[in-house]
Design a protein around this motif. Structure first.
Motif, PDB file in Angstrom:
ATOM      1  N   ARG A   1      17.511   5.413  61.295  1.00 53.51           N
ATOM      2  CA  ARG A   1      17.039   4.274  60.841  1.00 53.51           C
ATOM      3  C   ARG A   1      15.248   4.439  60.776  1.00 53.51           C
ATOM      4  NH1 ARG A   1      18.793  -0.819  63.892  1.00 53.51           N
ATOM      5  NH2 ARG A   1      17.407  -1.759  62.672  1.00 53.51           N
ATOM      6  N   VAL A   2      14.915   5.098  62.121  1.00 52.84           N
ATOM      7  CA  VAL A   2      13.430   5.159  61.993  1.00 52.84           C
ATOM      8  C   VAL A   2      13.016   6.425  60.907  1.00 52.84           C
ATOM      9  CG1 VAL A   2      11.796   6.607  63.374  1.00 52.84           C
ATOM     10  CG2 VAL A   2      13.350   5.006  64.550  1.00 52.84           C
ATOM     11  N   PHE A   3      13.846   7.387  60.547  1.00 56.03           N
ATOM     12  CA  PHE A   3      13.542   8.313  59.517  1.00 56.03           C
ATOM     13  C   PHE A   3      13.367   7.473  58.181  1.00 56.03           C
ATOM     14  CE2 PHE A   3      13.891  11.240  56.173  1.00 56.03           C
ATOM     15  CZ  PHE A   3      12.672  12.247  56.430  1.00 56.03           C
ATOM     16  N   ASP A   4      14.231   6.587  58.087  1.00 56.16           N
ATOM     17  CA  ASP A   4      14.542   6.063  56.534  1.00 56.16           C
ATOM     18  C   ASP A   4      13.454   5.205  56.391  1.00 56.16           C
ATOM     19  OD1 ASP A   4      16.772   7.320  56.125  1.00 56.16           O
ATOM     20  OD2 ASP A   4      18.087   5.920  56.505  1.00 56.16           O
ATOM     21  N   PHE A   5      12.782   4.207  57.539  1.00 61.63           N
ATOM     22  CA  PHE A   5      11.788   3.598  57.545  1.00 61.63           C
ATOM     23  C   PHE A   5      10.408   4.428  57.295  1.00 61.63           C
ATOM     24  CE2 PHE A   5       7.958   1.931  59.834  1.00 61.63           C
ATOM     25  CZ  PHE A   5       7.917   0.599  59.129  1.00 61.63           C
ATOM     26  N   LEU A   6      10.217   5.774  58.072  1.00 61.32           N
ATOM     27  CA  LEU A   6       9.317   6.293  57.634  1.00 61.32           C
ATOM     28  C   LEU A   6       9.255   6.882  56.376  1.00 61.32           C
ATOM     29  CD1 LEU A   6       8.762   8.119  61.062  1.00 61.32           C
ATOM     30  CD2 LEU A   6       7.463   6.336  60.460  1.00 61.32           C
ATOM     31  N   LYS A   7      10.329   7.360  55.897  1.00 59.47           N
ATOM     32  CA  LYS A   7      10.407   7.633  54.357  1.00 59.47           C
ATOM     33  C   LYS A   7       9.751   6.673  53.466  1.00 59.47           C
ATOM     34  CE  LYS A   7      13.461   9.864  51.025  1.00 59.47           C
ATOM     35  NZ  LYS A   7      15.004  10.342  50.779  1.00 59.47           N
ATOM     36  N   GLU A   8      10.515   5.528  53.683  1.00 60.66           N
ATOM     37  CA  GLU A   8      10.041   4.382  52.771  1.00 60.66           C
ATOM     38  C   GLU A   8       8.784   4.278  52.650  1.00 60.66           C
ATOM     39  OE1 GLU A   8      10.167  -0.359  52.877  1.00 60.66           O
ATOM     40  OE2 GLU A   8      12.218   0.631  53.659  1.00 60.66           O
ATOM     41  N   LYS A   9       7.888   4.345  53.761  1.00 62.88           N
ATOM     42  CA  LYS A   9       6.414   4.038  53.892  1.00 62.88           C
ATOM     43  C   LYS A   9       5.644   5.198  53.532  1.00 62.88           C
ATOM     44  CE  LYS A   9       7.109   0.197  55.386  1.00 62.88           C
ATOM     45  NZ  LYS A   9       6.957  -1.153  54.513  1.00 62.88           N
ATOM     46  N   THR A  10       6.134   6.689  53.349  1.00 64.01           N
ATOM     47  CA  THR A  10       5.267   7.700  53.157  1.00 64.01           C
ATOM     48  C   THR A  10       5.615   8.533  52.120  1.00 64.01           C
ATOM     49  OG1 THR A  10       6.791   9.140  54.504  1.00 64.01           O
ATOM     50  CG2 THR A  10       4.877   8.170  55.567  1.00 64.01           C
ATOM     51  N   PHE A  11       6.861   8.147  51.270  1.00 65.85           N
ATOM     52  CA  PHE A  11       7.125   8.718  50.095  1.00 65.85           C
ATOM     53  C   PHE A  11       6.056   8.704  49.238  1.00 65.85           C
ATOM     54  CE2 PHE A  11       9.721   9.883  46.302  1.00 65.85           C
ATOM     55  CZ  PHE A  11      10.453  10.912  46.814  1.00 65.85           C
ATOM     56  N   GLY A  12       5.800   9.973  48.637  1.00 63.50           N
ATOM     57  CA  GLY A  12       4.717  10.171  47.315  1.00 63.50           C
ATOM     58  C   GLY A  12       3.571  10.397  48.045  1.00 63.50           C
ATOM     59  N   THR A  13       3.333  10.461  49.325  1.00 62.78           N
ATOM     60  CA  THR A  13       2.007  10.502  50.187  1.00 62.78           C
ATOM     61  C   THR A  13       2.044  11.875  50.610  1.00 62.78           C
ATOM     62  OG1 THR A  13       2.536   9.661  52.210  1.00 62.78           O
ATOM     63  CG2 THR A  13       1.800   8.151  50.641  1.00 62.78           C
ATOM     64  N   THR A  14       0.679  12.166  50.969  1.00 57.56           N
ATOM     65  CA  THR A  14       0.721  13.469  51.728  1.00 57.56           C
ATOM     66  C   THR A  14       1.486  13.660  53.129  1.00 57.56           C
ATOM     67  OG1 THR A  14      -1.315  12.822  52.627  1.00 57.56           O
ATOM     68  CG2 THR A  14      -1.769  14.133  50.620  1.00 57.56           C
ATOM     69  N   ALA A  15       1.688  12.336  53.763  1.00 60.80           N
ATOM     70  CA  ALA A  15       2.224  12.317  54.811  1.00 60.80           C
ATOM     71  C   ALA A  15       3.704  12.663  54.659  1.00 60.80           C
ATOM     72  CB  ALA A  15       2.117  10.914  55.438  1.00 60.80           C
ATOM     73  N   TRP A  16       4.398  12.307  53.713  1.00 60.79           N
ATOM     74  CA  TRP A  16       5.726  12.750  53.068  1.00 60.79           C
ATOM     75  C   TRP A  16       5.863  14.116  53.260  1.00 60.79           C
ATOM     76  CZ3 TRP A  16      10.466  11.992  53.276  1.00 60.79           C
ATOM     77  CH2 TRP A  16      11.308  12.498  52.799  1.00 60.79           C
ATOM     78  N   HIS A  17       5.098  14.902  52.924  1.00 56.13           N
ATOM     79  CA  HIS A  17       5.207  16.245  53.154  1.00 56.13           C
ATOM     80  C   HIS A  17       5.282  16.819  54.515  1.00 56.13           C
ATOM     81  CE1 HIS A  17       4.621  16.829  48.805  1.00 56.13           C
ATOM     82  NE2 HIS A  17       3.687  16.118  48.708  1.00 56.13           N
ATOM     83  N   THR A  18       4.561  16.126  55.454  1.00 57.51           N
ATOM     84  CA  THR A  18       4.797  16.458  56.826  1.00 57.51           C
ATOM     85  C   THR A  18       6.254  16.250  57.286  1.00 57.51           C
ATOM     86  OG1 THR A  18       2.423  16.116  56.885  1.00 57.51           O
ATOM     87  CG2 THR A  18       3.945  15.925  59.023  1.00 57.51           C
ATOM     88  N   ILE A  19       6.908  14.955  56.972  1.00 56.65           N
ATOM     89  CA  ILE A  19       7.974  14.597  57.719  1.00 56.65           C
ATOM     90  C   ILE A  19       9.512  15.106  56.912  1.00 56.65           C
ATOM     91  CG2 ILE A  19       6.747  12.907  58.944  1.00 56.65           C
ATOM     92  CD1 ILE A  19       8.333  10.894  56.985  1.00 56.65           C
ATOM     93  N   LYS A  20       9.165  15.518  55.605  1.00 57.62           N
ATOM     94  CA  LYS A  20      10.432  15.657  54.864  1.00 57.62           C
ATOM     95  C   LYS A  20      11.389  16.789  55.358  1.00 57.62           C
ATOM     96  CE  LYS A  20       8.356  18.701  51.228  1.00 57.62           C
ATOM     97  NZ  LYS A  20       8.160  18.813  49.824  1.00 57.62           N
TER      98      LYS A  20
END
Length: 72
Positions: A8-27
């Motif tokens: 759930r935490v990951f899905d939340f972070l993905k929703e907020k960061t997808f398409g940003t430079t932060a997404w590349h850090t957590i994917k």
């Protein structure tokens, strides 16, 4: 139980960061739903020692440029 929370935490972070430079850090944590790892990676990215040092240098430069002219 914990694994579901991690997902759930990951899905939340993905929703907020997808398409940003932060997404590349957590994917890299997506496959196993590593919400905790993703959260800690974002903290390291945005609040790591390099960023903190940069912020301190900027603050010191600002403080050194301020002068008191006797008026408040």
């Amino acid at each position: 139980m914990w694994q579901g929370d991690n997902r759930r935490v990951f899905d939340f972070l993905k929703e907020k960061t997808f398409g940003t430079t932060a997404w590349h850090t957590i994917k890299v944590f997506e496959r196993r739903g590593g919400g905790r790892e993703a959260f800690l990676a974002l903290i390291a990215l945005y609040l790591g020692s390099y960023v903190m040092e940069l912020l301190m240098k900027e603050a010191e430069a600002r403080l050194n440029s301020i002068t008191f002219d006797g008026n408040s």
